[in-house]
Structures are given as structure tokens and as C-alpha cells.
Design a protein around this motif. Structure first.
Motif, short mmCIF file in Angstrom:
data_model
loop_
_atom_site.label_atom_id
_atom_site.label_comp_id
_atom_site.label_asym_id
_atom_site.label_seq_id
_atom_site.Cartn_x
_atom_site.Cartn_y
_atom_site.Cartn_z
N VAL A 41 0.86 -1.18 0.00
CA VAL A 41 0.00 0.00 0.00
C VAL A 41 0.90 1.23 0.00
CG1 VAL A 41 -1.98 -1.08 1.14
CG2 VAL A 41 -0.24 0.04 2.52
N ILE A 42 0.41 2.29 -0.62
CA ILE A 42 1.04 3.60 -0.57
C ILE A 42 -0.04 4.56 -0.10
CG2 ILE A 42 2.14 5.45 -1.88
CD1 ILE A 42 3.33 3.28 -3.71
N VAL A 43 0.26 5.27 0.99
CA VAL A 43 -0.76 6.09 1.66
C VAL A 43 -0.21 7.49 1.89
CG1 VAL A 43 -2.21 6.28 3.71
CG2 VAL A 43 -1.61 4.02 2.83
N ALA A 44 -1.01 8.49 1.56
CA ALA A 44 -0.64 9.88 1.83
C ALA A 44 -1.00 10.21 3.27
CB ALA A 44 -1.37 10.82 0.87
N GLY A 45 -0.21 11.11 3.85
CA GLY A 45 -0.53 11.62 5.18
C GLY A 45 0.02 10.79 6.33
N LEU A 46 0.82 9.79 6.04
CA LEU A 46 1.47 8.99 7.08
C LEU A 46 2.97 8.92 6.80
CD1 LEU A 46 -0.91 5.90 7.48
CD2 LEU A 46 -0.60 7.79 9.09
N SER A 47 3.73 8.66 7.85
CA SER A 47 5.17 8.50 7.72
C SER A 47 5.59 7.12 8.23
CB SER A 47 5.91 9.58 8.51
OG SER A 47 5.74 9.34 9.91
N THR A 48 6.80 6.74 7.90
CA THR A 48 7.36 5.48 8.39
C THR A 48 7.30 5.43 9.92
OG1 THR A 48 8.80 5.26 6.48
CG2 THR A 48 9.45 4.07 8.46
N ALA A 49 7.69 6.52 10.57
CA ALA A 49 7.70 6.55 12.04
C ALA A 49 6.32 6.32 12.61
CB ALA A 49 8.27 7.88 12.52
N ASP A 94 9.38 6.17 3.50
CA ASP A 94 8.77 7.45 3.18
C ASP A 94 9.00 7.75 1.70
OD1 ASP A 94 7.82 8.08 5.77
OD2 ASP A 94 9.83 8.72 6.36
N LEU A 95 7.96 8.24 1.04
CA LEU A 95 8.04 8.67 -0.34
C LEU A 95 7.78 10.17 -0.42
CD1 LEU A 95 5.92 5.81 -2.01
CD2 LEU A 95 8.41 5.92 -1.76
N ASP A 96 8.10 10.76 -1.55
CA ASP A 96 7.86 12.19 -1.70
C ASP A 96 6.35 12.50 -1.59
OD1 ASP A 96 7.00 11.07 -4.09
OD2 ASP A 96 7.96 12.55 -5.36
N GLY A 97 6.05 13.75 -1.31
CA GLY A 97 4.66 14.17 -1.21
C GLY A 97 3.99 13.75 0.09
N GLY A 98 4.76 13.42 1.13
CA GLY A 98 4.17 13.03 2.40
C GLY A 98 3.46 11.69 2.36
N ARG A 99 4.01 10.76 1.57
CA ARG A 99 3.42 9.42 1.44
C ARG A 99 4.33 8.39 2.10
NH1 ARG A 99 3.45 8.11 -4.38
NH2 ARG A 99 5.44 9.18 -4.23
N VAL A 100 3.73 7.28 2.47
CA VAL A 100 4.49 6.15 2.99
C VAL A 100 4.12 4.91 2.18
CG1 VAL A 100 2.82 5.42 4.78
CG2 VAL A 100 5.25 4.94 5.10
N ARG A 101 5.12 4.09 1.96
CA ARG A 101 4.93 2.81 1.26
C ARG A 101 5.16 1.70 2.27
NH1 ARG A 101 9.40 -0.10 -2.05
NH2 ARG A 101 8.24 -1.74 -3.13
N ILE A 102 4.22 0.77 2.34
CA ILE A 102 4.36 -0.41 3.19
C ILE A 102 4.28 -1.63 2.28
CG2 ILE A 102 3.56 -1.63 5.24
CD1 ILE A 102 1.84 0.91 5.85
N LEU A 103 5.35 -2.38 2.24
CA LEU A 103 5.45 -3.57 1.41
C LEU A 103 5.64 -4.77 2.32
CD1 LEU A 103 5.93 -5.03 -1.37
CD2 LEU A 103 8.37 -4.46 -1.06
N THR A 104 4.83 -5.81 2.11
CA THR A 104 5.06 -7.07 2.81
C THR A 104 5.06 -8.19 1.78
OG1 THR A 104 4.44 -8.51 4.64
CG2 THR A 104 2.63 -7.49 3.43
N GLN A 105 6.05 -9.05 1.89
CA GLN A 105 6.17 -10.19 0.99
C GLN A 105 6.52 -11.42 1.81
OE1 GLN A 105 9.17 -8.82 -1.83
NE2 GLN A 105 7.58 -8.04 -3.18
N GLU A 106 6.04 -12.56 1.33
CA GLU A 106 6.35 -13.82 2.00
C GLU A 106 6.72 -14.86 0.96
OE1 GLU A 106 4.18 -14.85 5.51
OE2 GLU A 106 4.02 -16.93 4.85
N SER A 107 7.83 -15.54 1.19
CA SER A 107 8.30 -16.61 0.33
C SER A 107 8.32 -17.89 1.16
CB SER A 107 9.70 -16.26 -0.20
OG SER A 107 10.04 -17.07 -1.28
N GLN A 108 7.70 -18.96 0.63
CA GLN A 108 7.44 -20.17 1.42
C GLN A 108 7.99 -21.41 0.74
OE1 GLN A 108 3.16 -20.12 1.37
NE2 GLN A 108 3.06 -18.71 3.11
N ARG A 109 8.36 -22.35 1.60
CA ARG A 109 8.84 -23.65 1.14
C ARG A 109 8.12 -24.75 1.91
NH1 ARG A 109 15.14 -22.93 1.92
NH2 ARG A 109 14.82 -25.10 2.36
N GLY A 110 7.85 -25.87 1.22
CA GLY A 110 7.24 -27.04 1.85
C GLY A 110 5.90 -27.40 1.24
N LYS A 111 5.42 -28.62 1.55
CA LYS A 111 4.14 -29.09 1.01
C LYS A 111 2.97 -28.17 1.35
CE LYS A 111 4.14 -33.82 -0.16
NZ LYS A 111 3.72 -34.43 -1.23
#
Length: 174
Positions: free
Chosen positions: A24-32, A123-140
Motif C-alpha cells: 500500500v502507498i498512503v498519503a498523510g502517514l510516515s514510516t515513524a 517514506d516517499l515524496d509528497g508526504g506518502r508512505v509505502r508499506i510492502l510485505t512479501q512472503e516466500s514459502q517452502r514445503g508441502k
């Protein structure tokens, strides 16, 4: 240019049994402002319905993640043992990062699931924050999750992201 997840070689997406990515990329929030809702596990059950019974090992009395933290939680029907493998708290001009190796089931068994669940907040320009979550899995179990439609990992992680954003925005409204 946006930053990316740091993957251990054996969890490189495309070479594992299942992979999911949500952002997600959201305006009006910061990483902190976002950080505390990911870093402090006491908030997780308040905004994410798919997590329960979070607890730490090694006599740690707190609820915040830290480098090499050993912890347990339940998610997606799995009791997950976990250890933080990357931990970079927010710093000006740098992305914050948390990754953990999670596992469930006996090693070498068909029930064994191993994952790296990684987060990047920047933090991105314009007072935006980017939150990235990824998961890589192994097994049956990962092979079975990869076939599921709709994908429970994508939907669950989107709920987690949306909950973090809601929590951070609610804090600002107070």
C-alpha cells in the motif's frame, strides 16, 4: 527508485513453493507513524484477525520485535515458531525493515512449512508512505497454499496492511 526486500538466497521469489506480495502507498502517514503498529506485537490482534497467541522466548518481557528475537504466534491455522532475521528501525532517508523466518511442523516431514515474511516501510515524496510485505514459502503446505483460490496469503496480508494503516491514521486523529 523504490527499495526492495532483502532475500536469503534459498527464499528468492520464483524459486520457492509459494510467494505473495502486498503493498500500500498512503498519503498523510510516515514510516515513524506506521512502525509501531508492526514492530509492537501487542497491536497485532487489535487490527489483524488472523493472528493470535503472540509470545516471546528467552525471558523477554516485552512485546516489541528486535534483532534476532525468538517468538511464537498462530496464523493461517499454523502454530508458527519464528526468529527475526532482519531488523532496521526507522532512520531518516532509509527504509525500515523487519523480516522473520517462520516455521511450523517437524523438520523433514510433509507438514513442514518454512517461510521468510519480510516488511519494508519507506517514506516517499509528497508526504506518502509505502508499506510492502512479501512472503516466500517452502514445503508441502506452501504448495497447497499456492493452489488456493482466492489466495489466503494475499487476502490475509492485505488485511494486515489495511489494519496497520487504519491504526496509524486513528492515532493521528486523536
Amino acid at each position: 527508485m523504490q527499495n526492495s526486500i532483502n532475500w536469503p538466497q534459498e527464499y528468492t521469489p520464483g524459486f520457492t513453493d509459494n510467494f505473495c506480495s502486498n503493498e500500500v502507498i498512503v498519503a498523510g502517514l510516515s514510516t515513524a507513524e506506521v512502525w509501531k503498529y508492526l514492530n509492537d506485537t501487542r497491536y497485532w490482534p487489535h487490527y489483524y484477525s488472523n493472528v493470535a497467541d503472540v509470545r516471546f522466548y528467552d525471558g523477554y518481557p516485552g512485546t516489541e520485535l528486535y534483532d534476532n528475537a525468538r517468538f511464537f504466534f498462530k496464523t493461517f491455522g499454523f502454530p508458527v515458531e519464528a526468529r527475526v532475521t532482519e531488523y532496521v528501525a526507522p532512520q531518516s532517508g532509509e527504509p525500515a525493515r523487519i523480516s522473520w523466518h517462520g516455521w511450523a511442523g517437524e523438520e523433514g516431514s510433509d507438514e513442514r512449512l518454512d517461510v521468510i515474511h519480510a516488511w519494508l516501510i519507506e517514506d516517499l515524496d509528497g508526504g506518502r508512505v509505502r508499506i510492502l510485505t512479501q512472503e516466500s514459502q517452502r514445503g508441502k503446505p506452501a504448495q497447497e497454499l499456492a493452489k488456493a483460490v482466492p489466495n489466503p496469503m494475499i487476502n490475509g496480508h492485505q488485511e494486515w496492511l489495511d489494519g496497520i494503516v487504519r491504526s496509524a491514521k486513528a492515532q493521528l486523529a486523536v
